[in-house]
Design a protein around this motif. Structure first.
Motif: not given
Ligand code: GLY
Ligand code: MN
Ligand code: MN
Length: 439
Positions: A119-121, A126-129, A136-141
């Motif tokens: 994923l982009p740093k 960016w939006a999670y769909i 999404a939360d864990v990944l930081g979206f």
């Protein structure tokens, strides 16, 4: 069928165009569209059948692979993060090689949790769909399924590209093969369970492949709107058969219903009259017409039919006004069809998601849209003997309007629904189901 490769070029261009458009409006840089994850059964090590996020399968026909992602900014070639674990317990999906692969930069992912590396740093813009907000939360979206993006996509998804229309014609072609096999099985005396098996075998799709649980109803079971039980024994007396069954192709659904009488009788006449009415309703579809109007017209046509067959008494408009037609036809005339059987945005008035409500007295209507070219909808009027609804007429003084002897005569047949899948074009309607010869 049509060669999909050239059609797909325009489809992917349109997907990219939509992304660029919505990102500019919403001041975002990109979208990460998640195919999904397995759902595990409670206290078990078995998963429910996997169903891909419709926003993901709008891009490509990868339908059976969780933990995949599409990363898109609408300008650059989209990235497909394709999940391919080292796993000797389960079948691992092959690296895809198909008409659509050249339009993606494909990156392989061997461990679901390692996706962060691809994923982009900086995910701020960016939006999670997708469905898994915890992921999404864990990944930081910070942006997850933003309303502005979702409403935009849902609205535009109603305008099918030529690629999508070709897929939907193919889904219809497959389903029609099943309907022909099922009809034959009915007249040969098969049970509901046997008809279902013959349907699935004829179309070469399993229960988890078809877009919804088939409704295969003999006799009075046809009055149960969402009847998905399957009786294993054939009934002693055979009166009627209602089949609402679809098929999938590249993630797109067909949703078709037919009703048959076992003998030539008044029920058979009623099916023919409903069939004529259904065709008239299809003919009334055109760009600019509000689906709600077609639904209300159905009630007026049904009132006429109830009078003609001596099922109801009085004035047609009164029967509609008093809710008598609603007791015999309690569901909506149809819905948008596509990646989902009841496709999104049936109530949308614009790409911002302005809601066009169904009339208060028609709470089960799923579509109030103003029709436009490239919309695909079902048209599915029905007539049923549903005792619990008819009891309400009896209880509150509307009993006079109904000929109860006719209700008793028709009860063993359950009901009728006739459902086709129709594309609205600028100059004409394309009834995919009838065009394939299913009458
Ligand atoms: N098969 C579900 C429906 O007709 O809406
Ligand atoms: Mn249906
Ligand atoms: Mn339907």
């Amino acid at each position: 069928m049509e060669n999909l490769a050239p059609l797909y070029v325009n489809h992917i261009n349109e997907q990219n165009r939509r992304v660029a458009d919505v990102l500019a409006r919403e001041q975002l840089e990109g979208l990460a569209i998640h195919s999904g994850q397995y759902h595990r059964q409670f206290l078990d090590d078995i998963n429910y059948p996997f169903k891909a996020n419709p926003h993901f399968k709008a891009w490509l026909p990868v339908l059976d692979n969780p933990n995949c992602w599409i990363l898109t900014n609408g300008r650059d070639k989209p990235v497909l993060v394709f999940y391919r674990p080292v796993d000797f317990w389960h079948k691992v999906s092959d690296v895809p090689e198909s008409f659509w692969t050249e339009h993606f930069e494909i990156k392989l992912l061997t461990k679901a949790e390692k996706v962060a590396d691809l994923l982009p740093k900086n995910l701020d813009a960016w939006a999670y769909i997708g469905e898994h907000l915890d992921v999404a939360d864990v990944l930081g979206f910070k942006n997850r399924n933003p309303d502005g993006v979702m409403n935009y996509f849902h609205w535009h998804r109603s305008f099918k590209t030529d690629y999508e229309l070709a897929c939907m014609r193919e889904a219809n072609r497959i389903a029609v093969i099943g309907h022909n096999a099922a009809r034959e099985a009915f007249y040969k005396g098969a049970s509901e369970f046997e008809i279902q098996q013959q349907y699935l075998s004829a179309i070469g799709q399993g229960e988890n492949d078809v877009p919804y649980g088939n409704i295969i109803a003999l006799n009075q079971n046809a009055a149960i709107l969402h009847y998905t039980a399957l009786e294993h024994g054939a009934p002693a007396n055979r009166h009627s058969f209602l089949i609402d069954a679809g098929a999938s192709f590249n993630g797109y659904a067909a949703d078709i219903t037919r009703t048959y009488a076992f003998e030539k009788n008044v029920f058979d006449e009623l099916i023919k009259a409903m069939d004529k009415m259904q065709r008239e309703l299809v003919d009334m579809m055109r760009p600019g017409v509000r689906f709600t109007e077609l639904h209300l017209a159905t009630h007026h046509k049904l009132a006429q039919l109830l009078l003609e067959f001596g099922i109801a008494k009085g004035d047609a408009s009164d029967l509609v006004e008093q809710g008598v037609t609603s007791a015999f036809f309690p569901h909506g005339l149809g819905h948008m069809l596509g990646l989902q059987v009841h496709d999104v945005a049936g109530f949308a008035h614009d790409e911002r998601g302005t809601h066009l409500a169904a009339p208060e007295r028609h709470p089960f209507l799923r579509c109030t849209r103003i029709l436009a070219p490239r919309h695909v909808l079902t048209i599915e009027p029905g007539f049923y003997i549903i005792d619990s609804l008819l009891a309400e007429l009896k209880a509150d003084g509307r009993a006079e309007a109904v000929n109860w002897d006719m209700v008793d005569t028709l009860r063993p047949f359950g009901g009728i629904r006739i459902e086709d899948n129709v594309i609205v074009h600028q100059e004409r309607n394309e009834n995919m189901t009838r065009d394939l010869g299913l009458n």
